[in-house]
Design a protein around this motif. Structure first.
Motif, PDB file in Angstrom:
ATOM      1  N   ILE A 113      -4.947  -3.365   6.262  1.00  0.00           N
ATOM      2  CA  ILE A 113      -5.858  -2.514   7.037  1.00  0.00           C
ATOM      3  C   ILE A 113      -5.512  -2.476   8.517  1.00  0.00           C
ATOM      4  N   ASN A 131      -4.141  -1.275  11.855  1.00  0.00           N
ATOM      5  CA  ASN A 131      -3.678   0.039  12.286  1.00  0.00           C
ATOM      6  C   ASN A 131      -2.313  -0.120  12.971  1.00  0.00           C
ATOM      7  N   HIS A 138       0.872  -1.172   0.000  1.00  0.00           N
ATOM      8  CA  HIS A 138       0.000   0.000   0.000  1.00  0.00           C
ATOM      9  C   HIS A 138       0.907   1.220   0.000  1.00  0.00           C
ATOM     10  N   LYS A 181      -5.841  -8.047   2.118  1.00  0.00           N
ATOM     11  CA  LYS A 181      -7.002  -7.360   2.702  1.00  0.00           C
ATOM     12  C   LYS A 181      -6.842  -7.214   4.201  1.00  0.00           C
ATOM     13  N   TYR A 182      -6.343  -8.249   4.823  1.00  0.00           N
ATOM     14  CA  TYR A 182      -6.157  -8.250   6.278  1.00  0.00           C
ATOM     15  C   TYR A 182      -4.957  -7.402   6.692  1.00  0.00           C
TER      16      TYR A 182
END
Length: 129
Positions: A102, A104, A66, A98-99
């Motif tokens: 995301i 934090n 990302h 996906k896991y």
């Protein structure tokens, strides 16, 4: 940019003489838009050189990526041992992306402290060589 690797990838890198600075270089290239293959869903393929050789005959790494946030080295293989990912592997990496992408900062810190993943220290000295 947080750069991490899982235990399986860390063993692969150690066995093949891949240093963290090479991983940092691969991430830096991706940050500049020099992605070897965008496989979709936050999954990219980046080449990493064999020690003493170039990237083209080296290793392929699967990175959950990302931009400006996180790069997670999830898998590595030699080009001469495996042509590419099979469909189910790609689906699995997309699900993992996906896991992982995301999480934090607090969650990521917990996973690092639990030694489930290993942080790669990328500083200016490593990235820009």
């Amino acid at each position: 940019m947080r750069v991490v690797k899982n235990k399986v990838f860390a063993r692969f890198a150690e066995r093949n003489g891949i240093e963290d600075r090479q991983l940092c270089d691969a991430v830096h290239r991706a940050e500049r838009g020099l992605i070897d293959a965008d496989l979709g869903g936050g999954v990219i393929k980046q080449r990493v050189a064999r020690p003493g050789k170039g990237r083209s005959g080296g290793f392929r790494t699967i990175v959950l990526f990302h931009t400006q946030e996180r790069a997670f080295f999830a898998h590595g293989f030699a080009k001469n041992q495996k042509a590419n990912l099979i469909k189910t592997e790609l689906q699995d990496f997309k699900a993992l992306a996906k896991y992982m992408l995301i999480l934090n900062e607090a969650q990521l810190k917990l996973v690092i402290e639990a030694k489930e993943i290993i942080e790669v220290k990328c500083n200016d000295e490593n990235i820009y060589k």
